[in-house]
Design a protein around this motif. Structure first.
Motif, PDB file in Angstrom:
ATOM      1  N   GLY A   1       3.168   3.846  -1.295  1.00 60.13           N
ATOM      2  CA  GLY A   1       4.251   3.778  -1.576  1.00 60.13           C
ATOM      3  C   GLY A   1       5.197   2.630  -2.022  1.00 60.13           C
ATOM      4  O   GLY A   1       5.327   2.426  -3.062  1.00 60.13           O
ATOM      5  N   SER A   2       4.052   1.350  -1.663  1.00 64.10           N
ATOM      6  CA  SER A   2       4.748   0.319  -1.835  1.00 64.10           C
ATOM      7  C   SER A   2       3.970  -0.561  -2.796  1.00 64.10           C
ATOM      8  O   SER A   2       3.602  -1.576  -2.668  1.00 64.10           O
ATOM      9  CB  SER A   2       5.242  -1.053  -0.395  1.00 64.10           C
TER      10      SER A   2
ATOM     11  N   GLN B   1       6.653  11.534   7.636  1.00 67.40           N
ATOM     12  CA  GLN B   1       5.154  11.364   6.984  1.00 67.40           C
ATOM     13  C   GLN B   1       4.814  10.796   8.702  1.00 67.40           C
ATOM     14  O   GLN B   1       3.716  10.076   8.657  1.00 67.40           O
ATOM     15  CB  GLN B   1       4.834  10.609   6.576  1.00 67.40           C
TER      16      GLN B   1
ATOM     17  N   SER C   1       6.666  -4.431   1.636  1.00 65.63           N
ATOM     18  CA  SER C   1       5.954  -3.591   2.410  1.00 65.63           C
ATOM     19  C   SER C   1       7.466  -3.237   3.436  1.00 65.63           C
ATOM     20  O   SER C   1       8.448  -3.889   3.906  1.00 65.63           O
ATOM     21  CB  SER C   1       5.306  -3.991   3.658  1.00 65.63           C
ATOM     22  N   LYS C   2       7.626  -1.812   2.933  1.00 70.67           N
ATOM     23  CA  LYS C   2       9.228  -1.275   3.410  1.00 70.67           C
ATOM     24  C   LYS C   2       9.235  -1.490   5.516  1.00 70.67           C
ATOM     25  O   LYS C   2      10.518  -2.222   5.252  1.00 70.67           O
ATOM     26  CB  LYS C   2       9.447   0.098   3.242  1.00 70.67           C
ATOM     27  N   THR C   3       8.130  -1.652   6.045  1.00 66.44           N
ATOM     28  CA  THR C   3       8.342  -1.949   7.356  1.00 66.44           C
ATOM     29  C   THR C   3       8.177  -3.231   7.698  1.00 66.44           C
ATOM     30  O   THR C   3       8.484  -3.578   8.621  1.00 66.44           O
ATOM     31  CB  THR C   3       7.679  -0.844   8.227  1.00 66.44           C
TER      32      THR C   3
ATOM     33  N   GLU D   1       1.681  13.886   0.469  1.00 63.04           N
ATOM     34  CA  GLU D   1       2.368  12.974   1.690  1.00 63.04           C
ATOM     35  C   GLU D   1       3.694  13.912   2.081  1.00 63.04           C
ATOM     36  O   GLU D   1       4.777  14.004   3.794  1.00 63.04           O
ATOM     37  CB  GLU D   1       2.898  11.702   1.931  1.00 63.04           C
TER      38      GLU D   1
ATOM     39  N   GLN E   1       0.554  10.889  -3.233  1.00 66.28           N
ATOM     40  CA  GLN E   1       1.130  11.025  -2.429  1.00 66.28           C
ATOM     41  C   GLN E   1       2.344  11.208  -2.220  1.00 66.28           C
ATOM     42  O   GLN E   1       2.891  11.780  -1.638  1.00 66.28           O
ATOM     43  CB  GLN E   1       1.576   8.969  -2.316  1.00 66.28           C
TER      44      GLN E   1
ATOM     45  N   THR F   1       2.750  -2.940   8.288  1.00 66.03           N
ATOM     46  CA  THR F   1       1.396  -1.812   7.697  1.00 66.03           C
ATOM     47  C   THR F   1       0.661  -3.167   7.829  1.00 66.03           C
ATOM     48  O   THR F   1       0.282  -4.115   6.937  1.00 66.03           O
ATOM     49  CB  THR F   1       1.659  -1.433   6.792  1.00 66.03           C
TER      50      THR F   1
ATOM     51  N   VAL G   1       0.948  10.507   9.375  1.00 62.71           N
ATOM     52  CA  VAL G   1       0.097   8.938   8.740  1.00 62.71           C
ATOM     53  C   VAL G   1      -0.380   8.098  10.320  1.00 62.71           C
ATOM     54  O   VAL G   1      -1.262   7.413   9.832  1.00 62.71           O
ATOM     55  CB  VAL G   1       0.003   8.345   7.894  1.00 62.71           C
TER      56      VAL G   1
ATOM     57  N   ILE H   1       0.678  -1.266  -0.235  1.00 60.22           N
ATOM     58  CA  ILE H   1       0.132  -0.202   0.313  1.00 60.22           C
ATOM     59  C   ILE H   1       1.005   1.618  -0.071  1.00 60.22           C
ATOM     60  O   ILE H   1       2.374   0.865   0.404  1.00 60.22           O
ATOM     61  CB  ILE H   1      -0.837   0.034   1.335  1.00 60.22           C
TER      62      ILE H   1
HETATM   63  O1  LIG Z   1       5.174   0.391   3.140  1.00 57.26           O
HETATM   64  P1  LIG Z   1       4.578   0.264   4.365  1.00 57.26           P
HETATM   65  O2  LIG Z   1       6.062   0.766   5.388  1.00 57.26           O
HETATM   66  O3  LIG Z   1       3.729  -1.137   4.316  1.00 57.26           O
HETATM   67  O4  LIG Z   1       4.430   1.205   4.258  1.00 57.26           O
HETATM   68  C1  LIG Z   1       3.004   1.785   2.939  1.00 57.26           C
HETATM   69  C2  LIG Z   1       2.997   3.382   3.011  1.00 57.26           C
HETATM   70  O5  LIG Z   1       2.525   3.211   4.646  1.00 57.26           O
HETATM   71  C3  LIG Z   1       3.704   4.851   4.743  1.00 57.26           C
HETATM   72  O6  LIG Z   1       4.388   5.301   5.701  1.00 57.26           O
HETATM   73  C4  LIG Z   1       2.095   5.483   5.710  1.00 57.26           C
HETATM   74  O7  LIG Z   1       0.731   5.997   4.601  1.00 57.26           O
HETATM   75  C5  LIG Z   1       3.741   5.584   3.122  1.00 57.26           C
HETATM   76  O8  LIG Z   1       4.902   6.837   3.788  1.00 57.26           O
HETATM   77  C6  LIG Z   1       4.552   4.169   3.030  1.00 57.26           C
HETATM   78  O9  LIG Z   1       4.516   4.042   1.227  1.00 57.26           O
END
Ligand SMILES: O=P(O)(O)OC[C@H]1O[C@](O)(CO)[C@@H](O)[C@@H]1O
Length: 531
Positions: free
Chosen positions: A161-162, A491, A212-214, A358, A354, A217, A494, A159
């Protein structure tokens, strides 16, 4: 990091800002583009700009040479060049998260360092070491998937940026996409989205990419767990998971804990909305192949070099970013409509929402001080010609001035190329009508004109041109953010909603609104089962 320590000066604290206000009061407010063309036969040339893969005509905007000179003075007084160089030197310019901002490094050609590149800092040197090995591994994987006839469907679960970048780019490059691979993008936690996709799939022919970067999410994790349960329930085995799931993340441990061994990593210095150039771009690489992906990177790199080295007055990202500041802070124009005259670019407005909002939708400066001026415009739009039959009425005749950015391709795409001249003529006609207007004694039929637009031209929609266009927007956002004195790379806005959703979800079953405000409690009761 204070603005001063970073060599930055907030725009409203410069001499140029006051000079621009005086210039606006004296000439800017009443500026008429039609008079400007009549007075200056060189106006088109003066206000057009070549950049790698992108030509821009800014001449239909409410700016004169004097306006641009003052805006350039503003950029210099704000320390734009130093701030730009700090990004390219790998300094931790995202200071609220203590991170460098180096998406541009993902686009550098391997292994050469541009001869004129500044001395590499630790972050840059470390990044350079990692980037190309990871890229090569990801591209090799993409080529293996492309060659594997058993895999017909690729589902990207991610979701923000991913999702937005890969989804936009794969649609934009549809003419070049592998004909035997269907790409699906699932982002919403609304089960209707994943459910609708799963109904069309078979586990044995599907590859899921959990992006997902993190890797925390909520929406993505919910959908990833549901996809995994669907896979196992339809006869997939735990070993099969290894062949049918891959992760794209900076959080390799969390991906492993989820049960995915095939992981393509990236780094905290790649912001989510700047990440399509990293492992997050794997769906793009599967769609267009390694060569296509490298073409995308090459186009973006060419724009990086333009931004890094061109003098401010010949830099397209700078000229566009300064125009944004002029319109937002002096004219008070609150929005910018993006009108790609290209069905393939239909998701570009969503992607830019975004990227821009953002990044620059901030109300405090880098020191946390409340800003006394507006920042990001609302970015919105639809592809042409569709927008013409929806909201262009308001752009032509409404009381608000809504600057428009047209994006037009010189060459047609693969399908029905004979219709292309009609598409292009419509874009030209809209821009001309907005500027020129039409006199009439009947107010209903009167077009006041002098309505600003920018016209961007790509020769064709191929990976290098698209890469350059996206990088152009990234750097333009950097420019306006730099002048506004904000951190364009965090950001925090959010976060609050995410926390509250966690508290509210369990209350939905019972409708328990204890301790909540009356509106939320009332809605909870109404939404609870039997409410
Ligand atoms: O890639 P992730 O960590 O799942 O995050 C998805 C998105 O959620 C956000 O952190 C906040 O909506 C965005 O900046 C990011 O692109």
């Amino acid at each position: 990091m204070t603005l001063q320590a970073a060599g930055r000066v907030r725009c409203d604290r410069t001499a140029a800002w006051a000079a621009l206000q005086a210039h606006y009061d004296a000439a800017g407010r009443g500026f008429d583009v039609r008079d400007a063309f009549a007075a200056d036969p060189q106006r088109f040339g003066r206000f057009s700009q070549e950049a790698p893969h992108v030509f821009a005509d800014l001449s239909k905007n409410r700016i004169g040479a004097d306006t641009e000179a003052l805006l350039l003075q503003l950029a210099r007084e704000c320390g734009l060049e130093g701030w730009r160089d700090a990004m390219f030197a790998g300094e931790a310019i995202n200071h609220t998260e203590q991170r460098a901002v180096m998406h541009w490094l993902l686009r550098e050609p391997a292994p050469a360092v541009p001869p004129a590149a500044p001395e590499a800092s630790g972050a840059v040197a470390a990044g350079r070491r990692d980037v190309h090995a990871t890229l090569q591994a990801m591209l090799d994987f993409a080529e293996r998937v492309r060659a594997d006839d058993a895999i017909t469907d690729i589902v990207n679960i991610g979701i923000g940026g991913s999702d937005l970048g890969p989804s936009m780019v794969t649609k934009a490059l549809d003419d070049l996409c592998h004909p035997g691979k269907r790409l699906h993008f699932v982002s919403n936690v609304d089960g209707a989205e994943l459910g609708g996709v799963l109904r069309t799939l078979r586990p044995e022919s599907t590859l899921f990419l959990v992006a997902s970067k993190t890797f925390t999410t909520a929406e993505t994790m919910t959908n990833a767990h549901a996809a995994r349960a669907w896979f196992l329930a339809r006869g997939g085995s735990e070993e099969g998971l290894q062949r049918h799931f891959a992760a794209l993340t900076t959080n390799v441990e969390a991906a492993a804990a989820f049960g995915i061994q095939t992981t393509f990593g990236f780094w905290d210095w790649v912001g989510g909305r700047y990440s399509l150039w990293s492992a997050i771009g794997l769906p793009i690489a599967i769609a267009v192949g390694a060569e296509g992906f490298r073409g995308l990177l090459a186009g973006a790199h060419a724009m990086d070099e333009h931004f890094r080295t061109a003098p401010l007055e010949r830099s397209l990202p700078v000229r566009l970013g300064l125009l944004d500041v002029w319109y937002r802070n002096f004219h008070g124009f609150a929005t910018r409509s993006v009108a790609p005259y290209s069905h393939a670019l239909r998701r570009l407005p969503a992607y830019l929402q975004q990227l821009e909002m953002e990044s620059n939708g901030k109300g405090v400066d880098a020191e946390g001080e409340t800003l006394p001026f507006a920042t990001s415009p609302v970015v919105w739009g639809e592809p042409g010609t569709n927008g013409q039959h929806a909201f262009f009425q308001m752009i032509h005749q409404g009381p608000d001035i809504l600057p428009v950015e047209f994006i037009v391709l010189r060459e047609p795409g693969r399908d029905l190329p004979e219709q292309h001249p009609r598409l292009v003529a419509n874009a030209l006609a809209q821009a001309k009508a907005l500027m020129q207007g039409k006199a009439s004694d009947d107010g209903h039929r009167r077009f006041t004109g002098n309505r600003p637009s920018t016209f961007l031209v790509l020769d064709r929609l191929d990976p290098p041109s698209l890469g350059a266009l996206i990088a152009l927007y990234e750097h333009r956002v950097f420019v306006s953010g730099a002048l506004w004195g904000i951190n364009s790379f965090d950001q925090w806005g959010v976060e609050l909603g995410k926390v509250l959703a966690k508290d509210l979800e369990p209350r939905l079953a019972s409708g328990n609104g204890e301790g909540l405000d009356a509106s939320t409690a009332g809605l909870l009761r109404r939404l609870a089962p039997g409410g």
